[in-house]
Motif scaffolding. Structure first.
Motif, PDB file in Angstrom:
ATOM      1  N   VAL A 150     -16.428  10.239 -10.622  1.00 24.68           N
ATOM      2  CA  VAL A 150     -15.939  11.168  -9.582  1.00 24.68           C
ATOM      3  C   VAL A 150     -14.426  11.380  -9.849  1.00 24.68           C
ATOM      4  CG1 VAL A 150     -15.243  11.394  -6.974  1.00 24.68           C
ATOM      5  CG2 VAL A 150     -17.383  10.505  -7.713  1.00 24.68           C
ATOM      6  N   THR A 151     -13.620  12.711  -9.690  1.00 21.52           N
ATOM      7  CA  THR A 151     -12.692  12.841  -9.767  1.00 21.52           C
ATOM      8  C   THR A 151     -11.670  12.236  -8.975  1.00 21.52           C
ATOM      9  OG1 THR A 151     -12.717  14.937  -8.472  1.00 21.52           O
ATOM     10  CG2 THR A 151     -13.113  15.258 -11.097  1.00 21.52           C
ATOM     11  N   ARG A 152     -10.454  11.928  -9.160  1.00 18.19           N
ATOM     12  CA  ARG A 152      -9.497  11.301  -8.263  1.00 18.19           C
ATOM     13  C   ARG A 152      -9.211  12.307  -6.818  1.00 18.19           C
ATOM     14  NH1 ARG A 152      -6.117   7.112  -9.060  1.00 18.19           N
ATOM     15  NH2 ARG A 152      -4.510   6.929  -7.214  1.00 18.19           N
ATOM     16  N   ASP A 153      -9.492  13.573  -7.268  1.00 19.46           N
ATOM     17  CA  ASP A 153      -9.099  14.451  -6.025  1.00 19.46           C
ATOM     18  C   ASP A 153     -10.286  14.287  -5.047  1.00 19.46           C
ATOM     19  OD1 ASP A 153      -6.591  15.388  -7.126  1.00 19.46           O
ATOM     20  OD2 ASP A 153      -7.537  17.082  -7.874  1.00 19.46           O
ATOM     21  N   LEU A 154     -11.343  14.402  -5.725  1.00 16.50           N
ATOM     22  CA  LEU A 154     -12.697  14.170  -4.887  1.00 16.50           C
ATOM     23  C   LEU A 154     -12.750  12.810  -4.023  1.00 16.50           C
ATOM     24  CD1 LEU A 154     -15.196  15.546  -3.716  1.00 16.50           C
ATOM     25  CD2 LEU A 154     -16.449  14.576  -5.745  1.00 16.50           C
ATOM     26  N   TYR A 155     -12.159  11.630  -4.789  1.00 20.47           N
ATOM     27  CA  TYR A 155     -12.307  10.648  -4.088  1.00 20.47           C
ATOM     28  C   TYR A 155     -11.411  10.402  -3.027  1.00 20.47           C
ATOM     29  CZ  TYR A 155     -11.138   5.499  -3.603  1.00 20.47           C
ATOM     30  OH  TYR A 155     -11.046   4.260  -3.328  1.00 20.47           O
ATOM     31  N   GLU A 156     -10.195  10.822  -3.204  1.00 19.97           N
ATOM     32  CA  GLU A 156      -9.221  11.049  -2.209  1.00 19.97           C
ATOM     33  C   GLU A 156      -9.737  11.677  -0.946  1.00 19.97           C
ATOM     34  OE1 GLU A 156      -6.290   8.918  -1.933  1.00 19.97           O
ATOM     35  OE2 GLU A 156      -6.562   8.305  -3.921  1.00 19.97           O
ATOM     36  N   ALA A 157     -10.293  12.975  -1.359  1.00 17.25           N
ATOM     37  CA  ALA A 157     -10.633  13.830  -0.114  1.00 17.25           C
ATOM     38  C   ALA A 157     -11.666  13.111   0.685  1.00 17.25           C
ATOM     39  CB  ALA A 157     -11.063  15.333  -0.741  1.00 17.25           C
ATOM     40  N   HIS A 158     -12.638  12.503  -0.040  1.00 22.54           N
ATOM     41  CA  HIS A 158     -13.777  11.548   0.647  1.00 22.54           C
ATOM     42  C   HIS A 158     -13.134  10.323   1.424  1.00 22.54           C
ATOM     43  CE1 HIS A 158     -17.639   9.767   1.142  1.00 22.54           C
ATOM     44  NE2 HIS A 158     -17.058   8.793   0.669  1.00 22.54           N
ATOM     45  N   ARG A 159     -12.265   9.699   0.838  1.00 19.97           N
ATOM     46  CA  ARG A 159     -11.666   8.657   1.486  1.00 19.97           C
ATOM     47  C   ARG A 159     -10.986   9.023   2.613  1.00 19.97           C
ATOM     48  NH1 ARG A 159      -6.716   4.781  -0.727  1.00 19.97           N
ATOM     49  NH2 ARG A 159      -7.159   3.178   0.780  1.00 19.97           N
TER      50      ARG A 159
END
Length: 115
Positions: free
Chosen positions: A39-48
């Motif tokens: 998963v990309t970092r942006d997607l991870y941060e958004a999910h988090r």
């Protein structure tokens, strides 16, 4: 020019290099596949961030539920206390009424009055 017996021939070196290249290529392909699944970092941060927002909302809902339950319990306690006071008042009134009736009857009998 003769080669010593412990050194590999040019063909062996070429085959070894070819195996190394094939092995490296296959490992890079596996790595590329694994990276593609990440998963990309942006997607991870958004999910988090969304998950943390959900947790905050759940905390707020839980607090509201606890407050509502505490208010309901207090209302129940107050209602039971009011019921007890009402019953005690009714019993005291009935007891005093009985005492008044007995005293009145005793006075009527003692004084010889006709009711």
């Amino acid at each position: 020019m003769t080669m010593p017996a412990d050194e590999p021939t040019l063909g062996e070196v070429a085959r070894t290099l070819a195996r190394f290249a094939d092995d490296t290529r296959s490992r890079f392909a596996e790595l590329n596949t694994a990276i593609g699944l990440m998963v990309t970092r942006d997607l991870y941060e958004a999910h988090r961030a969304a998950m943390q927002e959900d947790i905050r909302e759940l905390h707020a809902q839980l607090k509201a539920e606890r407050d509502a339950r505490a208010a309901d319990e207090k209302a129940d306690r107050d209602s039971r206390a009011a019921d007890r006071r009402m019953i005690q008042g009714a019993l005291i009134a009935a007891g005093l009424s009985l005492v008044v009736t007995v005293v009145a009857a005793a006075l009527v009998l003692a004084l010889g009055l006709k009711p």
